[in-house]
Design an enzyme around this catalytic site. Structure first.
Site, PDB file in Angstrom:
ATOM      1  CB  CYS A  82     -32.427 -24.098 -35.664  1.00  0.00           C
ATOM      2  SG  CYS A  82     -31.612 -22.533 -35.882  1.00  0.00           S
ATOM      3  CE1 TYR A  83     -30.586 -24.689 -43.997  1.00  0.00           C
ATOM      4  CE2 TYR A  83     -30.856 -27.043 -43.602  1.00  0.00           C
ATOM      5  CZ  TYR A  83     -30.666 -25.983 -44.472  1.00  0.00           C
ATOM      6  OH  TYR A  83     -30.567 -26.213 -45.816  1.00  0.00           O
ATOM      7  CG  HIS A 172     -30.816 -24.688 -30.941  1.00  0.00           C
ATOM      8  ND1 HIS A 172     -30.466 -25.675 -31.832  1.00  0.00           N
ATOM      9  CD2 HIS A 172     -30.530 -23.517 -31.540  1.00  0.00           C
ATOM     10  CE1 HIS A 172     -29.976 -25.121 -32.918  1.00  0.00           C
ATOM     11  NE2 HIS A 172     -30.002 -23.818 -32.773  1.00  0.00           N
ATOM     12  CD  GLU A 174     -31.016 -28.647 -29.902  1.00  0.00           C
ATOM     13  OE1 GLU A 174     -32.227 -28.391 -29.836  1.00  0.00           O
ATOM     14  OE2 GLU A 174     -30.287 -28.236 -30.805  1.00  0.00           O
ATOM     15  N   GLY A 227      -7.231 -46.215 -17.568  1.00  0.00           N
ATOM     16  CA  GLY A 227      -7.722 -46.377 -16.197  1.00  0.00           C
ATOM     17  C   GLY A 227      -8.761 -45.334 -15.849  1.00  0.00           C
ATOM     18  N   GLY A 228      -8.987 -44.379 -16.758  1.00  0.00           N
ATOM     19  CA  GLY A 228     -10.044 -43.395 -16.556  1.00  0.00           C
ATOM     20  C   GLY A 228     -11.403 -44.031 -16.820  1.00  0.00           C
ATOM     21  CB  VAL A 229     -14.862 -42.699 -16.486  1.00  0.00           C
ATOM     22  CG1 VAL A 229     -16.256 -43.263 -16.627  1.00  0.00           C
ATOM     23  CG2 VAL A 229     -14.658 -42.081 -15.123  1.00  0.00           C
ATOM     24  CG  ASP A 230     -14.276 -41.416 -21.063  1.00  0.00           C
ATOM     25  OD1 ASP A 230     -15.236 -41.449 -20.281  1.00  0.00           O
ATOM     26  OD2 ASP A 230     -13.772 -40.358 -21.494  1.00  0.00           O
ATOM     27  CB  SER A 231      -9.860 -46.206 -21.441  1.00  0.00           C
ATOM     28  OG  SER A 231      -9.285 -45.916 -20.207  1.00  0.00           O
ATOM     29  CE  LYS A 369     -15.824 -38.782 -18.106  1.00  0.00           C
ATOM     30  NZ  LYS A 369     -14.594 -38.889 -18.916  1.00  0.00           N
TER      31      LYS A 369
END
Ligand code: XMP
Length: 513
Positions: A82-83, A172, A174, A227-231, A369
């Site tokens: 693109c750009y 794009h 991607e 306690g979630g996935v990320d942390s 994620k």
């Protein structure tokens, strides 16, 4: 053998990290750097290929970002998107102009035709849908370049100088909407840059651990653990990097799902790490009393979290670093760079101006994620933690619409627990990426046991998505919805009507607030 790397030069486009993610998906290591990086730094980075991202500017704008033209003499292949495509065309002697209305300006899904003799399109179909988003047009293609892609409106949506390994595409590749877009990126990496495809999530883990060790030294780190996935993944990564220098602080803010506080404590107390649970329900609910505006709620929660962490840090003493499990969609939706603020994700845009830590560490900041889950598996986390559905930091505060009370939160907790039980019992949890109940602030009239009720409406939300940046509403079978509705209305006091949310993202978001 030295590691092969690809450099993604960032010109401020919306999808820059998505490009990086696609490169990683093709098993090649890459880093996103600002376009202002010097030629010496690029040489030192020693990339096997360079990708110019899109960006909001026109190349002929006075303040438009440019590159040192010497970049084209490094002997390194370049893919301009693109750009980035227009920039390369202009720098190499082509001409870019604003497209006249309705001629070559293109947005959205467009049927595109490719020259499959070109290495970029090798082995791919001769036509397919591509995702366009450009107002400018390459009036003259630079010398040495051939036209290798076109649409009905535009004869030159893809250009190539195969000899020098320079490629430019106006669309794009991607984004998911571009058919075979990832294959085009793969072709650039493998056919043009001769990638060996050796990079794995295991390498990411090793690099991240080394970087954390270098930054933290012998310092102490406090991790905000939900306690979630990320942390949880951040906890495992940091624990491996700095061991007992890490303390995980789990703040029970009273906005968690039914039994969640005890479940998190049970899961983490089995590990060999410093774990602290803080009961902060009263202080959070006091701060949130009477507040109904979603962004206001998020800011209050973000600030209160930090204050709790600061207090805990004081108890431990000499804690320099606060770590968070922020991931890329949190960053971009909170308004990174020029991108618009959608919501202040509590661990990014919800941060107060003053934070009493020397530094914030966010080792997952560039990951999506599904990559975080992959990393979690790499770190040996149990599957039930890694495959959990996401739960937002502000918790049920943004699932009770309008102002909050403990009573409303308890009502929602009960209804949400039934919803989750029934979805799991029906085996639908395998097909749905996130599902939860929302307590609306609408009350309506019902009839129960010959009597009138005037109670709240509960909304059920369920979405399918791979990256949580876009999502579709899940097609839950009617009989499952029926069972959920019947159970909730019968078992939960205060709810007499259930609705199912059938909007995708965009235009809606996944959460209601
Ligand atoms: P939205 O509602 O923006 O949500 O479509 C996208 C994903 O992000 C989660 N979410 C959050 N996660 N802090 C978080 O850690 C937040 O403030 C936050 N807000 C939304 C949401 O549950 C969904 O998975």
């Amino acid at each position: 053998m030295p590691r092969q790397s690809v450099l993604v030069l960032d010109f401020g486009g919306q999808y820059n990290q998505l490009i990086a993610r696609r490169v990683r998906e093709c098993s090649v290591y890459c880093e996103v750097k600002p376009y202002t990086i010097s030629l010496e730094e690029i040489r030192a980075f020693d990339p096997i290929g360079i990708i110019f991202t899109g960006g909001p500017n026109s190349v002929y704008d006075e303040k438009a970002p440019h590159v040192d033209p010497a970049i084209f003499t490094l002997g390194v292949p370049v893919l301009g998107i693109c750009y980035g495509c227009q920039l390369m065309a202009q720098a190499l002697g082509g001409e870019v102009t604003a497209a006249q209305a309705d001629t070559a300006r293109e947005y959205g899904k467009t049927e595109t035709f490719y020259d499959t003799g070109c290495r970029l399109f090798k082995g791919l179909p001769e036509s397919g849908i591509s995702w366009m988003s450009h107002g400018d047009y390459m009036a003259k293609v630079p010398e040495g370049f051939a036209l290798v892609g076109r649409t009905e409106a535009c004869p030159n949506v893809a250009i190539a100088d195969e000899k020098r390994g320079f490629y430019g595409v106006q669309y794009h590749p991607e984004v998911n909407h571009t058919e075979h877009g990832v294959d085009m990126i793969r072709n650039f990496l493998y056919e043009v840059c001769h990638a060996r495809g050796e990079w794995t999530m295991g390498d990411y883990k090793d690099t991240a651990i080394a970087a954390i060790r270098e930054k933290v030294g012998s310092g102490k780190v406090l991790l905000a653990l939900s306690g979630g996935v990320d942390s949880s993944v951040a906890a495992a990564l940091l624990a491996e990097a700095v061991g007992k220098q890490l303390t995980c602080v789990f703040v029970d803010h009273g906005l968690l799902r039914k039994d969640e506080g005890d479940e998190v404590e049970a899961a983490f107390s089995r590990w060999d790490l410093n774990f602290v649970r803080v009961d902060a329900e009263t202080r959070f609910l006091l701060k949130l009393a009477g507040v109904s505006e979603p962004e206001h709620k998020r800011k209050i929660i973000g600030e209160e979290f930090i204050r709790v962490f600061e207090e805990e840090a004081k108890k431990i003493g000499a804690v320099d670093f606060l770590a968070q499990g922020t991931i890329y969609p949190d960053v971009i939706e909170s308004g990174a760079g020029d991108a618009a603020v959608i919501k202040s994700h509590h661990n990014v845009g919800g941060l107060p101006d003053y934070v009493d830590f020397k530094e914030i560490i966010e080792p997952l900041r560039m990951l999506f994620k599904d990559e975080v889950r992959q990393l979690g598996r790499e770190l040996g986390l149990p599957e039930y933690l890694v495959s959990r559905q996401p739960f937002p930091g502000p918790g049920l505060a943004i699932r009770v619409i309008g102002d909050l009370t403990k009573e409303k939160l308890d009502t929602l907790r009960e209804a949400d627990a039934i919803y989750r039980q029934e979805i799991a019992a029906a085996g639908e949890d395998k097909n749905i990426n996130q599902y939860f109940a929302v307590l609306t602030n609408t009350r309506s009239v019902g009839v129960m046991g010959d009597g009138r009720t005037y109670d709240y409406t509960l909304a059920l939300r369920a979405v399918t998505t791979s990256d949580f940046m876009t999502a579709d509403w899940a097609r839950i079978p009617y009989d499952v919805l029926d069972k959920i509705s019947t159970r909730i209305v019968n078992e939960v006091k205060g709810i007499n009507r259930i609705v199912y949310d059938i909007t995708s993202k965009p235009p809606a978001t996944i959460e209601w607030e």
